[in-house]
Design a protein around this motif. Structure first.
Motif, PDB file in Angstrom:
ATOM      1  N   THR A  77      -9.824  -2.197  -2.326  1.00  0.00           N
ATOM      2  CA  THR A  77      -8.676  -3.096  -2.409  1.00  0.00           C
ATOM      3  C   THR A  77      -8.483  -3.575  -3.842  1.00  0.00           C
ATOM      4  O   THR A  77      -7.363  -3.585  -4.357  1.00  0.00           O
ATOM      5  CB  THR A  77      -8.870  -4.300  -1.466  1.00  0.00           C
ATOM      6  N   THR A  78      -9.556  -3.941  -4.489  1.00  0.00           N
ATOM      7  CA  THR A  78      -9.490  -4.391  -5.888  1.00  0.00           C
ATOM      8  C   THR A  78      -9.020  -3.260  -6.791  1.00  0.00           C
ATOM      9  O   THR A  78      -8.187  -3.450  -7.671  1.00  0.00           O
ATOM     10  CB  THR A  78     -10.866  -4.915  -6.356  1.00  0.00           C
ATOM     11  N   ILE A 106      -7.198  -0.641  -5.973  1.00  0.00           N
ATOM     12  CA  ILE A 106      -5.787  -0.325  -5.693  1.00  0.00           C
ATOM     13  C   ILE A 106      -4.860  -1.345  -6.346  1.00  0.00           C
ATOM     14  O   ILE A 106      -3.787  -0.990  -6.832  1.00  0.00           O
ATOM     15  CB  ILE A 106      -5.550  -0.214  -4.173  1.00  0.00           C
ATOM     16  N   LYS A 107      -5.262  -2.616  -6.387  1.00  0.00           N
ATOM     17  CA  LYS A 107      -4.424  -3.673  -6.990  1.00  0.00           C
ATOM     18  C   LYS A 107      -4.222  -3.429  -8.487  1.00  0.00           C
ATOM     19  O   LYS A 107      -3.174  -3.782  -9.020  1.00  0.00           O
ATOM     20  CB  LYS A 107      -5.060  -5.056  -6.779  1.00  0.00           C
ATOM     21  N   ALA A 127     -14.583  -1.666   1.226  1.00  0.00           N
ATOM     22  CA  ALA A 127     -13.188  -2.071   1.425  1.00  0.00           C
ATOM     23  C   ALA A 127     -12.733  -3.023   0.328  1.00  0.00           C
ATOM     24  O   ALA A 127     -11.612  -2.904  -0.189  1.00  0.00           O
ATOM     25  CB  ALA A 127     -13.029  -2.719   2.796  1.00  0.00           C
ATOM     26  N   THR A 128     -13.587  -3.954  -0.047  1.00  0.00           N
ATOM     27  CA  THR A 128     -13.254  -4.899  -1.115  1.00  0.00           C
ATOM     28  C   THR A 128     -13.084  -4.174  -2.448  1.00  0.00           C
ATOM     29  O   THR A 128     -12.139  -4.433  -3.199  1.00  0.00           O
ATOM     30  CB  THR A 128     -14.353  -5.975  -1.242  1.00  0.00           C
TER      31      THR A 128
END
Length: 75
Positions: A69-70, A72-73, A65-66
Motif C-alpha cells: 500500500t505504501t 503504491i501510494k 499489505a502495508t
C-alpha cells in the motif's frame, strides 16, 4: 512402551540379583514416565504451535499489505 518384566529378566540373566534388578527397573520406569511426553502433551504443543504460526502468518500478510500500500501510494 517400557517392558519392565522383560528388562528385569534380562538383568537377572546377566547375573544381577532379582532384588537389585527390580529396584533398577523401578527407577528406570520412574525416569521414563517423568521425561517422556504423552500424546496429550504433544497435542497441546501442536495446538499452541498452530496458534503461533497463524499469528505469524497474519502479521506477515499485514506487513506485506502495508508495504504494498505504501509502495503504491508513491507511484
Amino acid at each position: 512402551m517400557f517392558n519392565t518384566l522383560m528388562y528385569t529378566k534380562k538383568l537377572e540373566e546377566a547375573g544381577i540379583p532379582r532384588v537389585h534388578a527390580e529396584a533398577q527397573v523401578q527407577m528406570m520406569a520412574e525416569v521414563i514416565e517423568e521425561d517422556v511426553a504423552s500424546k496429550q502433551d504433544l497435542k497441546e504443543l501442536e495446538y499452541r504451535l498452530v496458534i503461533k504460526l497463524g499469528a505469524i502468518a497474519t502479521i506477515a500478510v499485514a506487513t506485506v499489505a502495508t508495504i504494498l500500500t505504501t509502495f503504491i501510494k508513491f507511484f
